[in-house]
Design an enzyme around this catalytic site. Structure first.
Site, PDB file in Angstrom:
ATOM      1  N   PRO A  58     -44.597  69.805 -29.880  1.00  0.00           N
ATOM      2  CG  PRO A  58     -44.877  70.472 -27.680  1.00  0.00           C
ATOM      3  CD  PRO A  58     -44.824  69.251 -28.546  1.00  0.00           C
ATOM      4  CG  ASN A  59     -43.352  75.515 -29.617  1.00  0.00           C
ATOM      5  OD1 ASN A  59     -44.193  76.285 -30.054  1.00  0.00           O
ATOM      6  ND2 ASN A  59     -43.261  75.226 -28.337  1.00  0.00           N
ATOM      7  NE  ARG A  77     -40.252  83.779 -34.928  1.00  0.00           N
ATOM      8  CZ  ARG A  77     -41.443  84.038 -34.423  1.00  0.00           C
ATOM      9  NH1 ARG A  77     -41.741  83.613 -33.222  1.00  0.00           N
ATOM     10  NH2 ARG A  77     -42.319  84.727 -35.104  1.00  0.00           N
ATOM     11  CE1 TYR A 101     -34.159  72.969 -29.823  1.00  0.00           C
ATOM     12  CE2 TYR A 101     -35.081  75.180 -29.981  1.00  0.00           C
ATOM     13  CZ  TYR A 101     -34.797  74.049 -29.233  1.00  0.00           C
ATOM     14  OH  TYR A 101     -35.163  74.000 -27.918  1.00  0.00           O
ATOM     15  CG  ASN A 112     -38.092  66.039 -31.334  1.00  0.00           C
ATOM     16  OD1 ASN A 112     -38.282  66.262 -30.128  1.00  0.00           O
ATOM     17  ND2 ASN A 112     -37.266  66.752 -32.066  1.00  0.00           N
ATOM     18  CB  ALA A 119     -41.843  71.434 -24.512  1.00  0.00           C
ATOM     19  CG  ASP A 152     -49.438  56.528 -18.395  1.00  0.00           C
ATOM     20  OD1 ASP A 152     -48.370  56.122 -17.891  1.00  0.00           O
ATOM     21  OD2 ASP A 152     -50.306  57.128 -17.752  1.00  0.00           O
ATOM     22  CD  GLU A 178     -36.928  60.694 -25.646  1.00  0.00           C
ATOM     23  OE1 GLU A 178     -36.942  59.625 -24.997  1.00  0.00           O
ATOM     24  OE2 GLU A 178     -36.859  61.817 -25.110  1.00  0.00           O
ATOM     25  CG  HIS A 180     -34.504  64.976 -27.723  1.00  0.00           C
ATOM     26  ND1 HIS A 180     -35.641  65.702 -27.462  1.00  0.00           N
ATOM     27  CD2 HIS A 180     -34.608  63.829 -27.002  1.00  0.00           C
ATOM     28  CE1 HIS A 180     -36.399  65.028 -26.612  1.00  0.00           C
ATOM     29  NE2 HIS A 180     -35.797  63.886 -26.320  1.00  0.00           N
ATOM     30  CB  SER A 203     -30.570  70.434 -29.060  1.00  0.00           C
ATOM     31  OG  SER A 203     -31.679  70.133 -28.214  1.00  0.00           O
ATOM     32  NE  ARG A 210     -31.119  73.155 -25.024  1.00  0.00           N
ATOM     33  CZ  ARG A 210     -32.296  73.491 -25.530  1.00  0.00           C
ATOM     34  NH1 ARG A 210     -32.971  72.636 -26.270  1.00  0.00           N
ATOM     35  NH2 ARG A 210     -32.792  74.683 -25.298  1.00  0.00           N
TER      36      ARG A 210
HETATM   37  O1  CA2 Z   1     -33.684  69.193 -29.564  1.00  0.00           O
HETATM   38  C1  CA2 Z   1     -34.870  68.847 -29.712  1.00  0.00           C
HETATM   39  O2  CA2 Z   1     -35.257  68.235 -30.690  1.00  0.00           O
HETATM   40  C2  CA2 Z   1     -35.885  69.197 -28.633  1.00  0.00           C
HETATM   41  O3  CA2 Z   1     -36.827  68.130 -28.510  1.00  0.00           O
HETATM   42  C3  CA2 Z   1     -36.593  70.455 -29.081  1.00  0.00           C
HETATM   43  C4  CA2 Z   1     -37.556  70.999 -28.022  1.00  0.00           C
HETATM   44  C5  CA2 Z   1     -36.884  71.164 -26.687  1.00  0.00           C
HETATM   45  O4  CA2 Z   1     -37.856  71.516 -25.714  1.00  0.00           O
HETATM   46  C6  CA2 Z   1     -36.209  69.894 -26.277  1.00  0.00           C
HETATM   47  O5  CA2 Z   1     -35.507  70.160 -25.073  1.00  0.00           O
HETATM   48  C7  CA2 Z   1     -35.219  69.413 -27.301  1.00  0.00           C
HETATM   49  C8  CA2 Z   1     -38.081  72.364 -28.405  1.00  0.00           C
HETATM   50  C9  CA2 Z   1     -38.617  72.457 -29.776  1.00  0.00           C
HETATM   51  C10 CA2 Z   1     -38.958  73.883 -30.010  1.00  0.00           C
HETATM   52  O6  CA2 Z   1     -38.694  74.145 -31.335  1.00  0.00           O
HETATM   53  C11 CA2 Z   1     -38.533  75.427 -31.679  1.00  0.00           C
HETATM   54  C12 CA2 Z   1     -38.208  75.649 -33.000  1.00  0.00           C
HETATM   55  C13 CA2 Z   1     -38.010  76.928 -33.423  1.00  0.00           C
HETATM   56  C14 CA2 Z   1     -38.167  77.971 -32.554  1.00  0.00           C
HETATM   57  C15 CA2 Z   1     -38.507  77.745 -31.247  1.00  0.00           C
HETATM   58  C16 CA2 Z   1     -38.701  76.459 -30.804  1.00  0.00           C
END
Ligand code: CA2
Length: 158
Positions: free
Chosen positions: A9-10, A17, A22, A73, A76, A86, A97, A99, A101, A106
């Site tokens: 997601p996102n 954003r 990121y 990836n 959240a 599962d 996996e 990420h 960041s 964090r």
């Molecule tokens: O660092 C990563 O790849 C994460 O998986 C990104 C997730 C975060 O919850 C993980 O802790 C680390 C969040 C992705 C949200 O992506 C956004 C992109 C632009 C603006 C807002 C959120």
């Protein structure tokens, strides 16, 4: 070799954003780089993104028959999804996996991925390049890195 990449997601908002966390690279740019590397390595790539947990579970399940390695990836859902854990446990092929960041550096909310216990390796903090590193690792594990690359890169220390 068939590689599937799944984004949670996102991540469709990458580069649009919160660039201070990121970066400014979009998901389309990440996809293009992964496709370029897959072409170089003679691998087939399927690249997905969804904001919906059930869709992500369906995609993970589809990797059982449609991929030899999975790169995910989970964003959240890393921190909440027993359903994805599962589904990952059922997969037989290697799972990486990723990420963007360094989740370990964090806040408490973003630090402990529940899914890591179901995967072969975790790559965190390398930015979008982490996807390319994960693809290399997937190919290396199957002995499928191109012979044009130096032995140290294809085989590692001997
Ligand atoms: O660092 C990563 O790849 C994460 O998986 C990104 C997730 C975060 O919850 C993980 O802790 C680390 C969040 C992705 C949200 O992506 C956004 C992109 C632009 C603006 C807002 C959120």
């Amino acid at each position: 070799m068939r590689i599937m990449i799944i984004n949670g997601p996102n991540l469709n908002l990458l580069g649009v954003r919160e660039p201070h966390i990121y970066g400014s690279t979009t998901l389309d740019a990440i996809r293009a780089s992964c496709e370029e590397f897959a072409k170089f390595a003679g691998a087939q790539l399927a690249f997905h993104q969804s904001n919906h947990e059930g869709v992500l579970v369906d995609l993970i399940q589809s990797a059982r028959t449609e991929a030899d390695a999975l790169i995910i990836n989970p964003a959240a859902y890393s921190f909440t999804s027993v359903a994805m854990f599962d589904a990952l446990k059922i997969l037989e092929g290697p799972i990486f996996e990723v990420h963007i960041s360094n989740i370990h550096a964090r806040d408490e909310l973003h630090r402990h991925s529940r899914l890591s216990a179901a995967v072969k390796a975790v790559i965190a903090g390398l930015g979008p390049y982490g996807y390319i590193v994960a693809m290399q690792a997937a190919l290396q594990g199957e002995g499928k890195l191109p012979s044009a690359l130096p032995a140290a890169m294809r085989l590692g220390p001997r």
